[in-house]
Design an enzyme around this catalytic site. Structure first.
Site, PDB file in Angstrom:
ATOM      1  N   HIS A 297       0.894  -1.234  -0.133  1.00 21.87           N
ATOM      2  CA  HIS A 297      -0.132  -0.017   0.079  1.00 21.87           C
ATOM      3  C   HIS A 297       0.913   1.200   0.089  1.00 21.87           C
ATOM      4  O   HIS A 297       0.531   2.203  -0.516  1.00 21.87           O
ATOM      5  CB  HIS A 297      -0.910   0.091   1.127  1.00 21.87           C
ATOM      6  CG  HIS A 297      -2.074  -0.839   0.977  1.00 21.87           C
ATOM      7  ND1 HIS A 297      -2.420  -2.107   1.697  1.00 21.87           N
ATOM      8  CD2 HIS A 297      -3.073  -1.023   0.084  1.00 21.87           C
ATOM      9  CE1 HIS A 297      -3.188  -2.685   1.129  1.00 21.87           C
ATOM     10  NE2 HIS A 297      -3.868  -1.982   0.200  1.00 21.87           N
TER      11      HIS A 297
ATOM     12  N   ARG B 223     -10.407   5.053  -2.647  1.00 21.39           N
ATOM     13  CA  ARG B 223     -10.032   4.273  -1.417  1.00 21.39           C
ATOM     14  C   ARG B 223     -10.211   5.027  -0.123  1.00 21.39           C
ATOM     15  O   ARG B 223      -9.334   5.826   0.176  1.00 21.39           O
ATOM     16  CB  ARG B 223      -8.551   3.841  -1.472  1.00 21.39           C
ATOM     17  CG  ARG B 223      -8.008   2.823  -2.456  1.00 21.39           C
ATOM     18  CD  ARG B 223      -6.507   2.454  -2.263  1.00 21.39           C
ATOM     19  NE  ARG B 223      -6.185   1.279  -2.841  1.00 21.39           N
ATOM     20  CZ  ARG B 223      -5.566   1.370  -4.222  1.00 21.39           C
ATOM     21  NH1 ARG B 223      -5.470   2.181  -4.719  1.00 21.39           N
ATOM     22  NH2 ARG B 223      -5.263  -0.049  -4.740  1.00 21.39           N
TER      23      ARG B 223
ATOM     24  N   ARG C 262     -15.558   3.157  -2.596  1.00 22.40           N
ATOM     25  CA  ARG C 262     -15.453   1.880  -2.041  1.00 22.40           C
ATOM     26  C   ARG C 262     -15.475   2.304  -0.551  1.00 22.40           C
ATOM     27  O   ARG C 262     -14.829   3.038   0.053  1.00 22.40           O
ATOM     28  CB  ARG C 262     -14.113   1.400  -2.396  1.00 22.40           C
ATOM     29  CG  ARG C 262     -13.737   0.025  -1.423  1.00 22.40           C
ATOM     30  CD  ARG C 262     -12.406  -0.571  -1.865  1.00 22.40           C
ATOM     31  NE  ARG C 262     -11.340  -0.178  -1.360  1.00 22.40           N
ATOM     32  CZ  ARG C 262     -10.135  -0.576  -1.372  1.00 22.40           C
ATOM     33  NH1 ARG C 262      -9.784  -1.365  -2.238  1.00 22.40           N
ATOM     34  NH2 ARG C 262      -8.902   0.173  -0.716  1.00 22.40           N
TER      35      ARG C 262
ATOM     36  N   GLU D  27     -11.779  -9.872  -4.780  1.00 21.75           N
ATOM     37  CA  GLU D  27     -10.202 -10.107  -4.584  1.00 21.75           C
ATOM     38  C   GLU D  27      -9.992 -11.261  -3.647  1.00 21.75           C
ATOM     39  O   GLU D  27      -8.906 -11.166  -3.171  1.00 21.75           O
ATOM     40  CB  GLU D  27     -10.088  -8.632  -3.917  1.00 21.75           C
ATOM     41  CG  GLU D  27     -10.796  -8.050  -2.959  1.00 21.75           C
ATOM     42  CD  GLU D  27     -10.281  -6.774  -2.676  1.00 21.75           C
ATOM     43  OE1 GLU D  27      -9.359  -6.122  -2.899  1.00 21.75           O
ATOM     44  OE2 GLU D  27     -11.194  -6.073  -1.774  1.00 21.75           O
TER      45      GLU D  27
ATOM     46  N   ASN E 275      -4.579  -6.977  -6.492  1.00 24.80           N
ATOM     47  CA  ASN E 275      -3.347  -6.975  -5.844  1.00 24.80           C
ATOM     48  C   ASN E 275      -3.867  -8.075  -4.797  1.00 24.80           C
ATOM     49  O   ASN E 275      -2.782  -8.872  -4.243  1.00 24.80           O
ATOM     50  CB  ASN E 275      -3.119  -5.544  -4.986  1.00 24.80           C
ATOM     51  CG  ASN E 275      -3.279  -4.427  -6.157  1.00 24.80           C
ATOM     52  OD1 ASN E 275      -2.586  -4.638  -7.029  1.00 24.80           O
ATOM     53  ND2 ASN E 275      -3.677  -3.282  -5.629  1.00 24.80           N
ATOM     54  N   ASP E 276      -4.953  -8.020  -4.232  1.00 22.60           N
ATOM     55  CA  ASP E 276      -5.328  -8.890  -3.225  1.00 22.60           C
ATOM     56  C   ASP E 276      -5.639 -10.480  -3.695  1.00 22.60           C
ATOM     57  O   ASP E 276      -5.306 -11.458  -3.200  1.00 22.60           O
ATOM     58  CB  ASP E 276      -6.365  -8.460  -2.317  1.00 22.60           C
ATOM     59  CG  ASP E 276      -6.048  -7.632  -1.155  1.00 22.60           C
ATOM     60  OD1 ASP E 276      -4.891  -7.883  -0.537  1.00 22.60           O
ATOM     61  OD2 ASP E 276      -6.718  -6.755  -1.021  1.00 22.60           O
TER      62      ASP E 276
ATOM     63  N   ARG F 204       1.564  -9.585  -0.418  1.00 18.27           N
ATOM     64  CA  ARG F 204       1.754  -8.687  -1.655  1.00 18.27           C
ATOM     65  C   ARG F 204       2.864  -7.550  -1.008  1.00 18.27           C
ATOM     66  O   ARG F 204       3.421  -7.018  -1.930  1.00 18.27           O
ATOM     67  CB  ARG F 204       0.386  -7.972  -1.708  1.00 18.27           C
ATOM     68  CG  ARG F 204      -0.214  -7.346  -0.677  1.00 18.27           C
ATOM     69  CD  ARG F 204      -1.576  -6.691  -0.987  1.00 18.27           C
ATOM     70  NE  ARG F 204      -1.567  -5.335  -1.589  1.00 18.27           N
ATOM     71  CZ  ARG F 204      -2.783  -4.773  -1.659  1.00 18.27           C
ATOM     72  NH1 ARG F 204      -3.764  -5.341  -1.403  1.00 18.27           N
ATOM     73  NH2 ARG F 204      -2.843  -3.484  -2.010  1.00 18.27           N
TER      74      ARG F 204
ATOM     75  N   CYS G 169      -9.339  -2.839 -10.823  1.00 18.90           N
ATOM     76  CA  CYS G 169      -8.708  -1.579 -10.171  1.00 18.90           C
ATOM     77  C   CYS G 169      -7.450  -2.081  -9.433  1.00 18.90           C
ATOM     78  O   CYS G 169      -6.931  -1.034  -8.653  1.00 18.90           O
ATOM     79  CB  CYS G 169      -9.668  -0.964  -9.223  1.00 18.90           C
ATOM     80  SG  CYS G 169     -10.339  -2.008  -7.812  1.00 18.90           S
TER      81      CYS G 169
HETATM   82  C1  PEP Z   1      -6.649  -4.726  -4.866  1.00 18.13           C
HETATM   83  O1  PEP Z   1      -6.653  -5.412  -3.855  1.00 18.13           O
HETATM   84  O2  PEP Z   1      -6.075  -4.783  -5.873  1.00 18.13           O
HETATM   85  C2  PEP Z   1      -7.164  -3.130  -4.633  1.00 18.13           C
HETATM   86  C3  PEP Z   1      -7.518  -2.398  -5.484  1.00 18.13           C
HETATM   87  O3  PEP Z   1      -7.573  -2.902  -3.475  1.00 18.13           O
HETATM   88  P1  PEP Z   1      -6.201  -2.352  -2.281  1.00 18.13           P
HETATM   89  O4  PEP Z   1      -4.974  -2.275  -3.022  1.00 18.13           O
HETATM   90  O5  PEP Z   1      -6.565  -1.250  -1.566  1.00 18.13           O
HETATM   91  O6  PEP Z   1      -6.286  -3.531  -1.227  1.00 18.13           O
HETATM   92 MG    MG Z   2      -7.612  -5.032  -1.747  1.00 20.91          MG
END
Ligand code: PEP
Ligand code: MG
Length: 592
Positions: free
Chosen positions: A204, A311, A347, A446, A469-470, A480, A517
């Protein structure tokens, strides 16, 4: 990493360290070191003739610590009274424990290791023994003992805690790791770049650095201690390099490189008004991920079609208390207006995992990424959730607002979140507070369980947005943010592509649209995969948008579809990555 025999001596010549580039750009400034609570103590071999110097260093740090604690004790004796201040006497005594001091010296002599390392080892073993005793008093004392030991270590290593709030000159922040809230709170006028030992492209803090347009290099393992704060460093956020003492020649070369990047960016700027349509006329939507209000001007500047992911947790992480309903409503309205004529997808709070602040009351968990996170947190904190839902409903008077729930792993969560949303709407209507009448509801996909039941979930929502990402971290069991396993974090893994295929097919069979996303959407090498899978929307950091548009405009949907049908059958991520890179190289080499 260059192999250096001494950790602490600052090199006087140029030295280069290689990490992972996570946010493009070049910065040159002096380094400030930010220490996290935990101490980074590294083992270093010493020569026999260095032993005496190490022991002197140790004794000096014990003395300094004693003076510091004594000063705090004296101050407290005046402010809160002698009785309470006397608890520090036990701290001072622990600094005089002769058997501990002798054990440390003995280790330095017999093992020929640096004294910080020897001290840390002895402290560790003492703490363990104290905690193992079946006695509450000793278990409590173990914490005091650790507290004092941290102070000794700090003195031993000459660390001065840099407060991010107290920066007074331009700098590059160096840290073991930065929390998302640390990164979000950086002063953009003074912090020109960041470099961390931990982290990866999808952590993040890396996402936040990109959003702040701040050059960043992460995964610079074991960097701290290699040079002193204050030294001039250059970070290259394109190649993932940190250069200590850059020479004039290096600075000149980087100046030239920056010009080249700038020229490419100028050309890409020309795409701002163009549409992301493939050569065979498949139209996609390309929108922006936004974390903070400061990002708003970037949306239009880079030609995004609205906001595909707001976010909202950063509105909570940036401050010491949760924003009120009115404050949230105001911010969402501002975002909605800035997104017009396109959509704003809000979100709901996605805290937990590594996104925490004391006011959110998230307890320490053994596996925070598998714990009280995302929609689970919101459903478990109806007070906060209802406030946010009310604010979003109020902002939905601007009819481009949509709502999205993160980290969904089960249909029951969607039903409960929707039930609460309806309840809040009824409440607002009863209070005669205006709300929009067509608030679309989406969810993030996710978690593998959500991906595999996408056909069921699709019947209950208006759209999906894939949080790659998740989704990748949970599918491949790769943290991650952990640089030690970041090489195995593979978006092109056949398992990931198959899940994406399942999600897109389920969405389209149920006549809902599906976006991506996560950071995958910003990776132009992966673009043939996302286009070929039939994704409808891509949402990414605003500065990535011109490149995404350019890639889409150079691709042929039918050709990408055929490529993806081969990729899902390939045996490895490497094979897929190679095929995707080949297509990207052939069609849009200038932006790679
Ligand atoms: C993701 O997990 O891809 C996502 C967009 O949410 P975040 O990166 O905020 O966990
Ligand atoms: Mg996520």
């Amino acid at each position: 990493m260059p192999d250096e025999s001494s950790e602490s001596s600052t090199p006087t010549v140029e030295v280069r360290y290689k990490g992972t580039a996570v946010s493009p750009g070049i910065a040159i400034a002096s380094a400030v070191l930010l220490f996290a609570d935990e101490h980074i103590v590294r083992k270093r071999r010493i020569r026999p003739e260095d032993v005496a110097g190490e022991i002197t260093r140790f004794e000096a740090s014990l003395l300094k610590t004693r003076q510091q604690i004594q000063a705090i004790r004296n101050q407290l004796a005046v402010s809160i009274g002698e009785a309470d201040a006397s608890i520090f006497d036990a701290h001072i005594l622990s600094l005089e424990d002769s058997s501990l001091i002798e054990s440390v010296k003995e280790q330095v002599v017999s093992r020929l290791v640096n004294v910080d390392f020897a001290y840390e080892q002895v402290v560790r073993s003492y703490t363990r023994k104290m905690r193992e005793l079946d006695d509450d008093y000793f278990r409590e004392r173990a914490n005091d003992f650790l507290d004092v030991s941290h102070r000794v270590l700090r003195n031993l290593q000459g660390k001065v805690q840099t407060e991010l709030r107290n920066l007074d000159a331009p700098c590059i922040v160096l840290a073991h790791d930065l929390s998302p809230s640390d990164t979000a709170g950086l002063d953009r006028k003074l912090v020109l770049g960041i470099a961390t030992e931990a982290g990866s492209r999808t952590s993040h803090s890396a996402i936040m650095a990109r959003s702040l347009n701040l050059p960043a290099v992460v995964g610079l393992r074991e960097l701290i201690g290699k040079f002193e704060p204050g030294v001039e460093i250059l970070i290259d956020g394109y190649e993932g390099l940190l250069i200590v003492n850059p020479t004039d020649q290096t600075k000149y070369e980087y100046g030239q490189r920056e010009k080249l990047h700038h020229d490419v960016d100028l050309k890409l700027d020309l795409l701002r008004e163009t549409l992301p349509v493939t050569l065979d006329q498949r139209r996609l939507i390309v929108s922006a991920n936004v974390e903070i209000l400061d990002d708003l001007p970037l949306i239009k500047e880079h030609g995004a079609e609205g906001i595909g992911l707001l976010r909202t947790e950063y509105l909570f992480l940036n401050q010491d208390e949760s924003p009120s309903e009115d404050q949230q409503t105001e911010m969402y309205l501002q975002m909605a207006r800035a997104s017009k004529p396109h959509h704003l997808i809000i979100r709901t709070l996605d805290v937990g995992g590594d996104k925490k602040r004391p006011h959110l009351g998230i307890e320490v968990e053994v596996n925070p990424f598998l714990g009280f996170r995302g929609i689970r947190y919101s459903l478990g904190r109806p007070d906060l959730f209802r406030t946010q839902l009310r604010a979003i409903c109020r902002a939905s008077v601007e009819e481009n607002v949509r709502i999205m729930f993160p980290m969904v792993s089960d249909l029951a969560e969607v039903k409960e979140a929707r039930r609460m949303l309806e309840e809040v709407k009824t409440e607002l209507r009863a209070e005669n507070i205006p709300i929009g009448e067509k608030l679309e509801v989406g969810i993030m996909i996710e978690v593998p369980s959500a991906a595999l039941t996408a056909d069921i979930l699709a019947r209950h929502v208006d759209f999906f947005s894939v949080g790659s990402n998740d989704l990748i971290q949970y599918t491949l069991a790769i943290d991650r943010g952990n640089e030690k396993v970041s090489g195995m974090y593979q978006p092109a893994h056949p398992a990931v592509l198959r899940l994406l295929q399942t999600i897109v097919e389920a969405a389209h069979r149920n006549n809902i649209w599906v976006g991506v996303c996560g950071e995958m959407a910003a990776d132009v090498i992966l673009m043939p995969a996302l286009v070929g899978l039939g994704v409808d929307e891509l949402s990414a950091g605003a500065t990535s948008i011109p490149r995404i548009k350019r890639a889409i405009q150079a691709l042929n949907y039918e050709e990408a579809r055929q490529l993806i049908s081969r990729c899902v059958l390939n045996e490895s991520a490497e094979a897929n990555q190679a095929e995707l890179a080949q297509m990207a190289n052939r069609l849009y080499p200038e932006i790679l």
